[in-house]
Design a protein around this motif. Sequence first.
Motif, PDB file in Angstrom:
ATOM      1  N   UNK A 119       0.828  -1.212   0.000  1.00 53.32           N
ATOM      2  CA  UNK A 119       0.000   0.000   0.000  1.00 53.32           C
ATOM      3  C   UNK A 119       0.859   1.258   0.000  1.00 53.32           C
ATOM      4  N   UNK A 120       2.090   1.126   0.526  1.00 52.35           N
ATOM      5  CA  UNK A 120       3.105   2.192   0.471  1.00 52.35           C
ATOM      6  C   UNK A 120       2.714   3.471   1.218  1.00 52.35           C
ATOM      7  N   UNK A 121       1.937   3.351   2.277  1.00 52.83           N
ATOM      8  CA  UNK A 121       1.542   4.519   3.086  1.00 52.83           C
ATOM      9  C   UNK A 121       2.788   5.136   3.754  1.00 52.83           C
ATOM     10  N   UNK A 122       3.048   6.420   3.491  1.00 56.54           N
ATOM     11  CA  UNK A 122       4.263   7.024   4.058  1.00 56.54           C
ATOM     12  C   UNK A 122       4.030   7.688   5.416  1.00 56.54           C
ATOM     13  N   UNK A 123       5.128   8.195   5.999  1.00 54.54           N
ATOM     14  CA  UNK A 123       5.103   9.028   7.210  1.00 54.54           C
ATOM     15  C   UNK A 123       4.412   8.373   8.397  1.00 54.54           C
ATOM     16  N   UNK A 124       4.717   7.111   8.597  1.00 55.39           N
ATOM     17  CA  UNK A 124       4.145   6.408   9.745  1.00 55.39           C
ATOM     18  C   UNK A 124       5.073   6.544  10.948  1.00 55.39           C
ATOM     19  N   UNK A 125       4.449   6.497  12.123  1.00 53.90           N
ATOM     20  CA  UNK A 125       5.227   6.457  13.365  1.00 53.90           C
ATOM     21  C   UNK A 125       5.111   5.036  13.906  1.00 53.90           C
TER      22      UNK A 125
ATOM     23  N   UNK B 186       9.479  -9.050   9.406  1.00 52.02           N
ATOM     24  CA  UNK B 186       8.851  -8.201  10.419  1.00 52.02           C
ATOM     25  C   UNK B 186       8.747  -6.751   9.965  1.00 52.02           C
ATOM     26  N   UNK B 187       8.742  -5.836  10.939  1.00 47.14           N
ATOM     27  CA  UNK B 187       8.589  -4.415  10.613  1.00 47.14           C
ATOM     28  C   UNK B 187       9.771  -3.856   9.828  1.00 47.14           C
ATOM     29  N   UNK B 188      10.853  -4.605   9.795  1.00 47.55           N
ATOM     30  CA  UNK B 188      12.031  -4.175   9.031  1.00 47.55           C
ATOM     31  C   UNK B 188      11.691  -3.838   7.589  1.00 47.55           C
ATOM     32  N   UNK B 189      10.689  -4.531   7.031  1.00 49.76           N
ATOM     33  CA  UNK B 189      10.310  -4.308   5.636  1.00 49.76           C
ATOM     34  C   UNK B 189       9.714  -2.906   5.427  1.00 49.76           C
ATOM     35  N   UNK B 190       9.019  -2.393   6.451  1.00 48.57           N
ATOM     36  CA  UNK B 190       8.454  -1.036   6.367  1.00 48.57           C
ATOM     37  C   UNK B 190       9.565   0.009   6.378  1.00 48.57           C
ATOM     38  N   UNK B 191      10.643  -0.312   7.083  1.00 48.46           N
ATOM     39  CA  UNK B 191      11.762   0.628   7.152  1.00 48.46           C
ATOM     40  C   UNK B 191      12.536   0.622   5.838  1.00 48.46           C
ATOM     41  N   UNK B 192      12.789  -0.579   5.316  1.00 41.98           N
ATOM     42  CA  UNK B 192      13.473  -0.684   4.020  1.00 41.98           C
ATOM     43  C   UNK B 192      12.693   0.100   2.958  1.00 41.98           C
ATOM     44  N   UNK B 193      11.366   0.042   3.036  1.00 43.16           N
ATOM     45  CA  UNK B 193      10.509   0.743   2.060  1.00 43.16           C
ATOM     46  C   UNK B 193      10.306   2.223   2.399  1.00 43.16           C
ATOM     47  N   UNK B 194      11.032   2.701   3.415  1.00 46.40           N
ATOM     48  CA  UNK B 194      11.038   4.130   3.801  1.00 46.40           C
ATOM     49  C   UNK B 194       9.651   4.684   4.121  1.00 46.40           C
ATOM     50  N   UNK B 195       8.835   3.876   4.816  1.00 49.97           N
ATOM     51  CA  UNK B 195       7.496   4.342   5.201  1.00 49.97           C
ATOM     52  C   UNK B 195       7.460   4.896   6.627  1.00 49.97           C
ATOM     53  N   UNK B 196       8.578   4.740   7.341  1.00 49.98           N
ATOM     54  CA  UNK B 196       8.600   5.128   8.753  1.00 49.98           C
ATOM     55  C   UNK B 196       9.376   6.439   8.908  1.00 49.98           C
ATOM     56  N   UNK B 197       8.706   7.452   9.492  1.00 52.98           N
ATOM     57  CA  UNK B 197       9.419   8.720   9.707  1.00 52.98           C
ATOM     58  C   UNK B 197       9.993   8.805  11.114  1.00 52.98           C
TER      59      UNK B 197
ATOM     60  N   UNK C 174      18.663   6.196  10.264  1.00 52.56           N
ATOM     61  CA  UNK C 174      18.868   6.921  11.525  1.00 52.56           C
ATOM     62  C   UNK C 174      20.107   7.806  11.427  1.00 52.56           C
ATOM     63  N   UNK C 175      21.200   7.222  10.910  1.00 50.90           N
ATOM     64  CA  UNK C 175      22.448   7.993  10.770  1.00 50.90           C
ATOM     65  C   UNK C 175      22.297   9.134   9.766  1.00 50.90           C
ATOM     66  N   UNK C 176      21.477   8.912   8.726  1.00 49.28           N
ATOM     67  CA  UNK C 176      21.259   9.947   7.701  1.00 49.28           C
ATOM     68  C   UNK C 176      20.287  11.024   8.187  1.00 49.28           C
ATOM     69  N   UNK C 177      19.627  10.775   9.305  1.00 50.77           N
ATOM     70  CA  UNK C 177      18.705  11.763   9.865  1.00 50.77           C
ATOM     71  C   UNK C 177      17.315  11.729   9.246  1.00 50.77           C
ATOM     72  N   UNK C 178      17.038  10.729   8.405  1.00 49.15           N
ATOM     73  CA  UNK C 178      15.713  10.651   7.776  1.00 49.15           C
ATOM     74  C   UNK C 178      14.718   9.861   8.618  1.00 49.15           C
ATOM     75  N   UNK C 179      15.226   9.164   9.626  1.00 48.74           N
ATOM     76  CA  UNK C 179      14.365   8.398  10.537  1.00 48.74           C
ATOM     77  C   UNK C 179      14.727   8.800  11.965  1.00 48.74           C
ATOM     78  N   UNK C 180      13.766   9.375  12.653  1.00 44.53           N
ATOM     79  CA  UNK C 180      13.991   9.774  14.053  1.00 44.53           C
ATOM     80  C   UNK C 180      13.731   8.573  14.950  1.00 44.53           C
TER      81      UNK C 180
END
Lengths: 220, 217
Positions: free
Chosen positions: B41-47, B59-70, B87-93
Amino acid sequence: MSLDKNKVVEIIASRVAKELKDGDAVNLGIGIPTEVANYLPEGIKVWLTSENGMIGLGGKPPAGKEHKDIINAGGGFISEVPETSYIDSAFSFAIVRGGHLDVTVLGALEVDQEGNIANWIIPGKMVPGMGGAMDLCVGAKRVIAAFTHTDKNGSSKILKKCRLPLTAQGVVKLIVTEMAVMEPTSEGLVLREVASWTNVDAVKAATEAELIIPEKIGTF
Amino acid sequence: MAKIIDAKEAASLVKEHDRILCGGFLASGAAENLIDALVAQNTPNLHLCVICTDFPDRGVGKLIVNKQIKSAQTSHIGTNKATQEQYNAGTLKIEFNPQGTFVERIRTAGAGLGGFLTPVGVGTILENEKELIEVDGKKFFLERPISGDVALIRAAKGDKSGNLVYSKTAQNSNPLMAMAAKIVIAEVDEIVETGELDPDLIATPGLLVDYIVQHKD
């Protein structure tokens, strides 16, 4: 003199195992601490626990006998024993913090003479997160740090003062390495035992922390 | 009564900016089909709230690889390189919590409490971001509850009323997550008729569960 890796693990794990009492509830960390289970003295039975919600852990199952829903805190497959039970994560950490866990054995990046322990972060380099380490260090009645005396560059991991951010403050009750058994006390770090393959001078030379050398030192 | 739906319909209940509570520990007890559907579904900006961020392919790792988690509240990211890179790049808090503190914050939300006091983390760098409270001469952190919009959980069996039983270490945080979200979706390995589960063994009562999804390998 240096030892091969398997011998180092055996020396540390077998010495830590002697600290466990019959009936103790014990959490073993990933790596060398996990091996402690293989060296329990005759007649000593403990409750091994895993913070992902398992009380009563067996050994590694034989190939082909793994159950997809039975893993330890390191993610490895593990087997049940007749007394095994399962609990949710909040219950599991209530057991840890609530005074129901007698001993936790943990690896460490650094430990210091005040009993501080650092094992969760190297700022800028390695930021895995603390997982359950802080809870275990604060909650367990006795924290035993079990790790190699020096890092891969030969530098002491037993310091005057931890340089890395702490996992917990002043909690380590015993340090066991392949060279020595040391006890952080209110007077300082006391050398209790020296491994039979080495000697006091070698331990002092490999240790940054100030060691209190009592008259009587055991061997292991 | 829980409604039986498929994974795709379940994923459509998750909206951009939602706070999702995911059960699982190193992908054991993770709702893999629900996560796959949410990736599709590719829903972005999830917490994301989860004990650890699992593996890049599980597991949830797949959502992170797909850059859906902010942003994420978790205790460990060491098994997922994608989490560490973002996290190191600052795109995931990321807010790191001691694991016991994290799950208790979820439990507290589900139990309707305003927070709790814990000694865990006192004397560490967590003091920079936590409120210290002294009680009878002992220092504690005040920890606040964590609740969510949608819980994605996994159970071994669910009946048509939503009652759930878990399997071994795949239980972990799942029953806690079921208490703390507005919408609770349970992916179950087996759906059975109401009345078939032993009531003594039901760990999550059906009144907490809104939707049931049949897990498919």
